[in-house]
Design a protein around this motif. Structure first.
Motif: not given
Length: 469
Positions: A161-165, A330-340, A342-343, A346-350
């Motif tokens: 999971s990646f969390f935003g607002n 939320i994504a599967t490991e196969d898809v989300f691993s593209e962010f592994f 360089n974490p 894709h970021t957000t402060t809050f």
């Protein structure tokens, strides 16, 4: 000479932009007055007049006067409607004048566990005593715990999971994940549907369908194609044609029920057939569960009704328990691993802050422990049945009552009737609203905690309003 000019310019800027002591003192006094009424449990008559006047004036001069004109169109006598003050139990709120309303709008779907749910509020208050926001550098425990819980309760292999607002941020994250994953395969195009609503930031707006929202900001993000919602044949032909001309589809993004499109429920086998198309053409399926998720439709997630496992899921609205804003992709490991690698890609402060995560964890606890999805299914069946009994008498103006669980739409013959019904119910102490893309449909989207007696009250009031119209 240059130095002297710089000093003169600095003095000019001070004179122009620095607050005068008298103005500063006035602003401090004003903020104290506002903070004072915020801290009050009850308001006196002077407070009520002050808050109402300030709210209307400030919206007119500093927020957006268009909101005032909108409220005038759906309230009695052209007044600016009520000014919200506080919640009144799980399913209602009170305006500044003390009038109570049954909430059948639910903040466009945020109050699944009710207004100010005690367990969610307790978790947020407890976390506030420790820490409100995180340092951004160390590991924060609640983000990891919430991600684990979502991996456990979401269908299929959804794991990271990646969390935003917000929901818009969740959709933006989903689009970026799909792009980075599929780009290496030469797949750069997306399919969304007519009537879809996925947000209003530039990327999510590219997937949203309503021309009124899109035209002022064109050209939008390129590569989005449109098909009619529920039409599997058109979906297949568009995917196949795109493949044949070298415009291969990276992902298809769909709402399990179109919310702003007018509470449009697709054919029951629609999602399963779309998923098969995705598998045949190596396309990612993005389920936008921002409005349908967290128990709203009678399952924890609406795609569970269809037996489908998406590759990416978007959540927001009710995830924060009606207390804190939070969104998640939320994504599967196969898809989300593209962010592994360089974490920080894709970021957000809050996003994923401790207060929001505490609210979401408590919300999941309430949904599971109190069997809220099952309750939504039961109350939804009753509510829809009773609404249909009422509207059968008014077939000349009511086209259909439809929905799933406690996500319900009433479609009228035209937009004007929808506004009249919204206005009539508001005057009787019931808040509803039209949908953003299909204004002739009003939504009934109360907290999942709504009581049977409140459903009956809404149906009785609707009967009276329709009779007058």
């Amino acid at each position: 000479m240059i130095s002297n000019n710089a000093e003169i310019m600095e003095e000019d800027l001070k004179d122009k932009y620095q607050l005068e002591e008298e103005d500063k003192a006035s602003l401090i006094e004003y903020t104290h007055k506002v903070l004072n009424f915020i801290s009050k449990d009850t308001l006196n008559e002077d407070d009520k007049k002050f808050i109402t006047k300030e709210t209307v004036d400030d919206f007119k001069n500093f927020v957006n006067p268009g909101f005032l004109e909108y409220r005038k169109s759906v309230t009695n006598g052209g007044q600016y409607a009520s000014v919200e003050w506080k919640d009144a139990g799980l399913n209602s709120f009170i305006d500044v004048s003390g009038k109570e309303y049954i909430d059948c709008l639910g903040g466009f779907g945020i109050y699944n566990v009710g207004h100010r749910n005690p367990r969610v509020l307790k978790a947020v208050n407890a976390q506030l005593k420790h820490q409100a926001l995180h340092s951004q550098d160390l590991l924060d425990p609640l983000r990891g715990i919430l991600a684990k819980l979502l991996a456990e309760i979401t269908p299929g292999k959804l794991q990271y999971s990646f969390f935003g607002n917000s929901g818009t941020e969740a959709v933006e994250g989903a689009i970026k994940l799909a792009k980075i994953h599929q780009k290496k395969k030469g797949k750069n195009y997306f399919i969304s549907t007519v009537g879809a609503f996925h947000g209003k930031s530039l990327g999510s707006l590219s997937a949203t369908s309503k021309g009124m929202f899109r035209k002022p900001f064109m050209p939008l993000v390129s590569g989005f194609k449109r098909v009619f919602y529920g039409d599997v044949d058109m979906m297949y032909k568009t995917v196949r044609a795109s493949s044949m001309v070298g415009e291969d589809i990276a992902a298809i993004i769909l709402e399990p029920i179109q919310g702003e499109g007018g509470v449009i429920v697709p054919p029951h086998d629609y999602f399963a057939k779309v998923k098969q198309i995705c598998e045949d053409f190596d396309i990612l399926l993005i389920a936008d569960e921002v409005q349908t998720g967290m128990g709203r439709t009678g399952k924890m997630f609406c795609v569970e009704h269809y037996g489908v496992e998406p590759d990416i899921m978007c959540l927001a609205k009710a995830l924060g328990g009606g207390i804190m804003p939070i969104g998640a992709v939320i994504a599967t490991e196969d898809v989300f691993s593209e962010f592994f690698p360089n974490p920080f890609i894709h970021t957000t402060t809050f996003g994923g802050n401790p207060l929001s995560c505490a609210a979401a964890i408590a919300t999941i606890n309430v949904l599971l422990e109190d069997n809220m999805p099952e309750r939504a299914a039961k109350m939804g069946t009753y509510f829809i049945s009773e609404l249909r009994k009422v509207t059968r008498k008014y077939k000349n103006i009511v086209k259909e009552v439809r929905g799933m669980g406690l996500m319900i739409g009433i479609e009228f013959e035209n937009d004007k009737t929808g506004y009249k019904v919204s206005k009539g119910l508001f005057d009787k102490g019931i808040l509803v609203a039209g949908t953003l893309i299909n204004a002739k449909t009003i939504r009934i989207e109360p907290p999942l905690t709504i009581e049977k007696a409140q459903c009956d009250f809404v149906c009785k009031a609707l009967d009276e309003v329709l009779s007058n119209i």
